[in-house]
Design an enzyme around this catalytic site. Structure first.
Site, mmCIF file in Angstrom:
data_model
loop_
_atom_site.group_PDB
_atom_site.id
_atom_site.type_symbol
_atom_site.label_atom_id
_atom_site.label_comp_id
_atom_site.label_asym_id
_atom_site.label_seq_id
_atom_site.Cartn_x
_atom_site.Cartn_y
_atom_site.Cartn_z
ATOM 1 N N GLU A 68 0.328 -0.952 -0.052
ATOM 2 C CA GLU A 68 -0.612 0.064 0.522
ATOM 3 C C GLU A 68 0.586 1.400 -0.010
ATOM 4 O O GLU A 68 0.972 2.624 -0.623
ATOM 5 C CB GLU A 68 -1.241 -0.144 1.290
ATOM 6 N N MET A 122 24.528 8.154 1.629
ATOM 7 C CA MET A 122 24.731 9.659 2.792
ATOM 8 C C MET A 122 25.074 9.342 4.009
ATOM 9 O O MET A 122 25.010 10.400 4.739
ATOM 10 C CB MET A 122 23.183 10.433 2.364
ATOM 11 N N PHE A 132 -11.258 -6.726 14.676
ATOM 12 C CA PHE A 132 -10.394 -7.634 13.698
ATOM 13 C C PHE A 132 -10.585 -6.376 12.683
ATOM 14 O O PHE A 132 -10.549 -5.920 11.753
ATOM 15 C CB PHE A 132 -11.491 -8.830 13.015
ATOM 16 N N GLN A 133 -8.730 -6.374 12.006
ATOM 17 C CA GLN A 133 -8.201 -4.978 11.440
ATOM 18 C C GLN A 133 -9.094 -3.768 11.434
ATOM 19 O O GLN A 133 -9.423 -3.205 10.919
ATOM 20 C CB GLN A 133 -8.247 -5.609 9.933
ATOM 21 N N LYS A 155 -17.315 -0.474 6.074
ATOM 22 C CA LYS A 155 -17.704 -1.415 5.609
ATOM 23 C C LYS A 155 -19.627 -1.545 4.718
ATOM 24 O O LYS A 155 -19.966 -1.216 3.586
ATOM 25 C CB LYS A 155 -17.467 -3.342 6.028
HETATM 26 C C1 LIG Z 1 12.899 5.744 5.284
HETATM 27 C C2 LIG Z 1 14.016 6.089 5.184
HETATM 28 N N1 LIG Z 1 14.499 5.334 6.608
HETATM 29 C C3 LIG Z 1 16.372 5.801 6.381
HETATM 30 C C4 LIG Z 1 16.374 7.208 5.946
HETATM 31 C C5 LIG Z 1 18.016 7.833 6.223
HETATM 32 N N2 LIG Z 1 18.866 8.376 5.099
HETATM 33 C C6 LIG Z 1 18.880 9.145 4.277
HETATM 34 S S1 LIG Z 1 19.401 9.218 2.717
HETATM 35 C C7 LIG Z 1 20.196 7.089 3.436
HETATM 36 C C8 LIG Z 1 20.937 6.141 2.287
HETATM 37 C C9 LIG Z 1 20.577 5.395 1.235
HETATM 38 O O1 LIG Z 1 20.918 4.926 0.469
HETATM 39 P P1 LIG Z 1 20.437 4.239 -0.628
HETATM 40 O O2 LIG Z 1 19.550 4.602 -1.759
HETATM 41 O O3 LIG Z 1 22.135 3.492 -1.177
HETATM 42 O O4 LIG Z 1 21.232 6.332 -1.179
HETATM 43 P P2 LIG Z 1 23.400 6.570 -1.707
HETATM 44 O O5 LIG Z 1 22.972 7.902 -0.436
HETATM 45 O O6 LIG Z 1 23.633 5.140 -1.545
HETATM 46 O O7 LIG Z 1 22.973 7.302 -3.483
HETATM 47 C C10 LIG Z 1 19.292 6.999 4.300
HETATM 48 C C11 LIG Z 1 19.250 5.728 5.069
HETATM 49 C C12 LIG Z 1 15.702 8.033 5.168
HETATM 50 N N3 LIG Z 1 15.752 8.821 3.993
HETATM 51 N N4 LIG Z 1 14.952 7.155 4.821
#
Ligand SMILES: Cc1ncc(C[n+]2csc(CCOP(=O)(O)OP(=O)(O)O)c2C)c(N)n1
Ligand SMILES: [Mg+2]
Lengths: 165, 564
Positions: B52, B474, B114-115, B164
């Protein structure tokens, strides 16, 4: 500084939650809130006291306006208005201290609304200062319980706060 | 005569058609069975996602490309709670959505049935508004209000929770697209006096910049912006959300400001004597340390949301209104000032601070920035780019040249990993004639990778470029710079083989490990039918520069990187 806001809202389910939720999520402090009906069916009025600087209160007002069920927000602290709150105080009242309590109540134009062998309930209406003063004076008798309605306010004169100007 | 009665579920579908909806992104379950049953006979297209959350992101991508509200169906309980991240994401970026969730039958509400989940309670802080429907009689007005709220004023998601039994209740159905809500009256025309002050400020300014954001795109203000910039010779800076509102390859464009913004954009904002801020909200990623932000400038702020004006930054000329309408009013009486000296100064900054390096790999390797530049060069015009969140997102913002509004789709406010791929699905469905590229990370892609099934099943031609650095890049970068290289768990050990994974889903998979392979893979992929996953194995420890550390002044820039 304290600001008193009059907020007219559509009387829809969850509207109080929406308003209260807005304050908590944006980190605004509500001092108190009082809700009741208005002369227009389907519209309720909230009187909200908030603590904060001009900029914060400006944000509060703008964010309240964004709630779809909020019809109007006015800051009554900017204008001459009458503000009142009602407080009930249950105080220890042995036979020997009753006349002293009576005197205090009269000075503050309060009312004794219930008496039992060792306590009394006192009703006072007024502004913040008056509430604090009577609390202070009754303190040494021993205050057992307090309940307050929260502030309500109306603009002075013939002007009114209503849903459409 | 007796009035004709209509079932709640049928009312919903008729209302969607009257609102011009053609596609629903959804996932069925117990509480929405009556709604899905009515859908069986409906001409509306239903796209079955595999989670979803992805339905919301896809609807959001659809909405960003078309400007129309995206529509989502989900069931009660877990179906509804799975929507939450997507809704929060759309709320932060002001994306119009109408979400319809099933709820347990009215008589069960409040019993932990439920749900059952209190989805109106849960989504209260992340929706523009939401409704719990009490009976079918309310449906026409609630649906009409929901579409009106989602798509006017400051756009946003609106959720309607339908028990529902209400889907099966019958009531008289009369629908009007027009509606009136007493507490909702957005201001579209700016205040004439303030508009005159803005015109005067522009005339008197020597060092003006236009700083625009997502509001430009939502209000369709791109042409007005171009006219203002070019007539008055004012340079343009766009936030991440604003990219595309002004062509990224024109001389007056200075890039994105803030944390990973261009050096010139940050210097220009810091030195400007006037900032014309349009449809932006002065996010902390843009302003850096607030006390030092734009200290030399008067600020004109045009925004549809009065609460944004003065929220973070003090404003000299506030104008509440629709950005396009207000810009057009300004253009009518515009007196350009003299910006020649300022443009020379900017030209000097540009020359002294070009984007670092040519991003050459070692021969056997390829740098991520190189891949993105190649994608930009080869995909060219008529494409829509969706990104995920992380380094690859910032590199895309820096290196992919975006020329048109509604063609750059990214999660700005919430920074939601897992957004990009499902959003690209929504984008492709919204604009089948456009080339759609999803630039994702090896981490982000795995947050909604199951949607490969949706893309394959709907035969969507999407190029999915994984910038695979084997890291949550990052996160690793921040640990590198601010935590003394103590790499606490950014390494994505155990990543799958993305090529074989793509193939397992029935998509095409390719891999590129050097510059030549990268170029060839892109050339091949853009001619393919159906989704193509390219696994770009890039140099793993590349950082995004320039960078402004959080809560530092934006002209205090870590230049970093390879300057060759
Ligand atoms: C849902 C979620 N969880 C954690 C983060 C924290 N976060 C920001 S950038 C990042 C790394 C992203 O890794 P990737 O998709 O491999 O991209 P890269 O930075 O390596 O290009 C994380 C964990 C986030 N932005 N969103
Ligand atoms: Mg990565």
């Amino acid at each position: 500084m304290k600001h008193v806001l009059a907020v007219l809202v559509e009387d829809k389910p969850g509207v109080l939650t929406r308003v209260a939720g807005l304050f908590s999520r944006r980190g605004f402090n509500i001092d108190n809130i009082a809700v009741g009906e208005t002369v227009s069916p389907g519209i309720s009025r909230m009187t909200i006291t908030v603590e904060g600087s001009e900029t914060i209160v400006e944000q509060v007002v703008k964010q309240l306006h964004k709630l779809v069920n909020v019809i109007k927000v006015s800051n009554l602290s900017d204008e001459p208005s009458v503000m009142r709150e009602l407080m009930l105080i249950k105080v220890n009242a042995e036979v020997g201290s009753r006349s002293d309590i009576q005197q205090i109540v009269e000075t503050f134009r309060g009312k004794v609304v219930d008496v039992s062998p060792d306590s009394m309930i006192i009703e006072v209406t007024g502004n913040e200062d008056k509430m604090e003063a009577i609390k202070l004076l009754l303190q040494h008798h021993g205050i057992k319980e307090i309940v307050r309605t929260g502030k309500v306010a109306l603009l002075r004169g013939s002007r009114i706060t209503r849903e459409h100007q | 005569m007796k009035k004709k009665m209509t079932k709640g579920s049928a009312m919903i579908l008729s209302a969607l058609q009257k609102e011009g909806v053609d596609t629903i992104f959804g996932y069925p379950g117990g509480a929405v069975l009556p709604l899905y049953d009515s859908l069986y006979d409906s001409p509306l297209r239903h796209v079955l996602v595999r989670h979803e959350q992805a339905a919301v992101h896809a609807a959001d991508g659809y909405a960003r490309v078309t400007g129309k509200p995206g529509v989502v169906f989900a069931t009660s309980g877990p179906g509804a709670t799975n929507l939450v991240t997507g809704i929060a994401n759309a709320y932060m970026d002001s994306v119009p959505l109408v979400l319809i969730t099933g709820q347990v039958p009215s008589s069960f509400i409040g019993t932990d049935a439920f749900q059952e989940a209190d989805i109106t309670g849960i989504t209260l802080p992340v929706t523009k508004h939401n409704y719990l429907v009490k009976n079918a009689k309310q449906l026409p007005s609630i649906l009409s209000e929901a579409f009106y709220l989602a798509s006017t004023g400051r756009r946003g998601p609106v959720l309607i929770d339908v028990p529902k039994d209400v889907f099966d209740q019958e009531a008289h159905f009369e629908y009007s697209v027009e509606c009136e809500i007493p507490g909702y009256n957005p201001t579209y025309n700016g205040h004439a006096g303030q508009i005159s002050r803005a015109i005067k400020a522009i005339r008197d300014a020597n060092k003006p910049v236009i700083f625009g954001g997502g509001g430009l795109i939502r209000s369709g203000a791109s042409d007005a912006l171009k006219e203002l910039a070019e007539k008055a010779r004012i340079p343009v800076i766009l936030s991440l959300m604003g990219l595309g509102a002004y062509p990224g390859d024109r001389d007056l464009f200075l890039g994105m400001p803030g944390m990973h913004g261009s050096i010139t954009a940050n210097y220009a904002l810091s030195e400007a004597d006037l900032i014309v801020a349009t449809g932006v909200r002065f996010d902390d990623r843009v302003t850096g340390k607030l006390d030092s932000f734009a200290n030399n400038a008067r600020i004109v702020h045009i925004d549809i949301d009065p609460a944004e004006i003065g929220k973070n930054v003090k404003i000299d000329v506030p104008i509440v209104g629709d950005v396009k309408t207000v810009l057009e009013a300004i253009l009518k009486k515009l007196h350009p000032g003299d910006t020649t000296g300022w443009l020379e100064q900017i030209e000097n900054w540009q020359q002294q601070n070009p984007m670092p390096g040519a991003f050459k790999g070692t021969g056997s390797t390829v740098k991520p920035q190189y891949v993105i530049r190649e994608l930009s060069r080869l995909c060219g015009d008529n494409s829509v780019v969706a990104t995920d969140v992380g380094q690859h997102q910032m590199w895309t913002a820096q290196h992919f040249i975006i020329r048109e509004p509604q063609t750059f789709i990214t999660s700005g406010g919430l920074g939601t990993m897992g957004y990009g791929f499902p959003a690209s699905i929504g984008a492709k469905i919204a604009a089948p004639g456009k080339r759609v590229v999803c630039i994702t990370g090896d981490g982000s892609f795995q947050m909604n990778i199951q949607e490969l099934a949706t893309a394959v099943n709907n035969r969507l031609d999407i190029t999915i470029a994984i910038i695979n650095n084997s890291y949550l890049g990052m996160v690793r970068q921040w640990q590198d710079i601010f935590y003394d290289k103590r790499y606490a768990h950014p390494l994505l050990e155990g990543n799958p083989d993305f090529v074989r994974l793509a193939e397992a889903f029935g998509a095409k998979g390719m891999r590129a490990r050097n510059e030549q392979e990268a170029t060839e893979a892109i050339e091949q992929a853009i001619g393919e039918k159906g989704p193509v996953v390219i696994d770009f194995v890039v140099e793993p420890e590349e950082n995004v520069y320039p960078m402004v550390a959080p809560n530092r002044p934006i002209n205090d820039i870590i230049i970093g990187g390879d300057r060759s």
